[in-house]
Scaffold this motif. Structure first.
Motif, short mmCIF file in Angstrom:
data_model
loop_
_atom_site.label_atom_id
_atom_site.label_comp_id
_atom_site.label_asym_id
_atom_site.label_seq_id
_atom_site.Cartn_x
_atom_site.Cartn_y
_atom_site.Cartn_z
N ALA A 91 0.19 4.23 0.90
CA ALA A 91 -0.03 5.18 1.99
C ALA A 91 0.67 4.77 3.28
O ALA A 91 1.27 5.59 3.95
CB ALA A 91 -1.52 5.34 2.24
N CYS A 92 0.60 3.47 3.64
CA CYS A 92 1.19 3.07 4.92
C CYS A 92 2.47 2.25 4.75
O CYS A 92 3.21 2.07 5.72
CB CYS A 92 0.17 2.29 5.75
N CYS B 278 -6.61 0.78 5.81
CA CYS B 278 -5.34 1.50 5.84
C CYS B 278 -5.46 2.58 6.94
O CYS B 278 -6.49 3.25 7.03
CB CYS B 278 -5.07 2.16 4.49
N PRO B 279 -4.45 2.74 7.79
CA PRO B 279 -4.57 3.72 8.87
C PRO B 279 -4.98 5.11 8.38
O PRO B 279 -5.74 5.82 9.05
CB PRO B 279 -3.16 3.76 9.47
N CYS C 167 0.86 -1.19 0.00
CA CYS C 167 0.00 0.00 0.00
C CYS C 167 0.90 1.23 0.00
O CYS C 167 1.85 1.32 0.78
CB CYS C 167 -0.88 -0.02 1.25
N HIS D 210 -8.16 -3.19 2.13
CA HIS D 210 -7.15 -2.40 2.84
C HIS D 210 -7.23 -0.92 2.43
O HIS D 210 -7.35 -0.05 3.29
CB HIS D 210 -5.74 -2.94 2.60
ZN LIG Z 1 -2.13 1.23 3.82
#
Ligand SMILES: [Zn+2]
Length: 255
Positions: A129-130, A144-145, A127, A139
């Motif tokens: 983003a994280c 995803c956080p 991912c 996710h």
């Molecule tokens: Zn993520």
């Protein structure tokens, strides 16, 4: 909670507020679930794990219980009905198509590309983003956080607490029922598809253009889009100007 009457235990549950229509079925299920349980008089209460044989909790058993529950839930979801609902949503065509592809798991997420041998390396399947997890639809759109914080902001705006289901199909079906009446449902469908459409847009901008998106700005963008979509699709009537809209609580149009 309950009391003994002539040697029999009778459940008496008092709710702190009047139940909403969508909660009644869950309450019936719950009552049915506890009906067969009779407390024993004269003995102390204690905790017992019912997912295994000896009453003692184990992570392995908990995992099995959750896995079975999820499979049952997924099998029972009427995907056909969900998808036909998508084609009836009052949203721009691009958001409708994204929602349909997402609910059918047809987006080119890394796990889907990997399955077709298009992406194979561990790093390129992460991912963006994280950088922690394999990029799957569940996710990116739910867990995803960074995305979780966007949903937190949306629920805060709605004035609702919502326990997020594991998969996007359950998320969609439960989310659109969080209001009262057909009009609220239309608004919730729009809000869900708008948020998902934007999450995919931010994901693509981040992955292909290296842009970093900000959570606060993202929530503002969702609100602004719904404002402009409302001008076309008329989910609700409002005298609010744009700046009041951006700071209002959405719950007014959901109840
Ligand atoms: Zn993520």
């Amino acid at each position: 909670m309950g009391k003994w009457e002539d040697g029999c235990w009778v459940w008496k549950l008092n709710w702190r507020r009047e139940l909403m229509e969508r909660e009644r079925a869950a309450v019936d299920d719950f009552l049915q679930f506890i009906t067969n349980f009779v407390p024993s008089a004269g003995s102390l209460d204690s905790w017992s794990w019912s997912g295994g044989k000896d009453g003692r909790y184990s992570t392995k058993e908990a995992y099995e219980v959750i896995r079975e529950t999820r499979n049952e839930a997924t099998d029972q979801l009427p995907l056909k009905e969900v998808l036909s609902k998508v084609w009836g949503m009052a949203v721009p065509h691009k958001a409708m198509v994204l929602a349909w592809r997402l609910l059918r798991n047809r987006l080119p997420t890394c796990d889907n590309l990997r399955r077709r041998n298009i992406l194979v390396g561990e790093t390129e399947c992460c991912c963006n983003a994280c950088i922690l997890n394999l990029e799957t639809a569940n996710h990116i759109f739910l867990h995803c956080p960074k995305t979780e914080k966007v949903w937190d902001g949306i629920f805060q705006w709605m004035g609702i607490c919502f326990i997020r289901p594991h998969c996007v199909v359950s998320h969609f079906t439960q989310f659109v029922q969080l209001g009262r009446g057909k009009r609220a449902e239309k608004l919730l469908e729009a809000l869900w598809s708008c948020t998902c459409w934007l999450i995919w847009k931010w994901r693509n901008e981040s992955r292909w253009e290296g842009k970093n998106w900000d959570i606060k700005d993202a929530i503002m963008e969702v609100k602004a889009r719904i404002w402009s979509w409302n001008k076309i699709f008329n989910y609700f009537e409002s005298e609010l100007n744009f700046s009041s809209w951006m700071s209002c609580n959405l719950s007014v149009w959901l109840l």
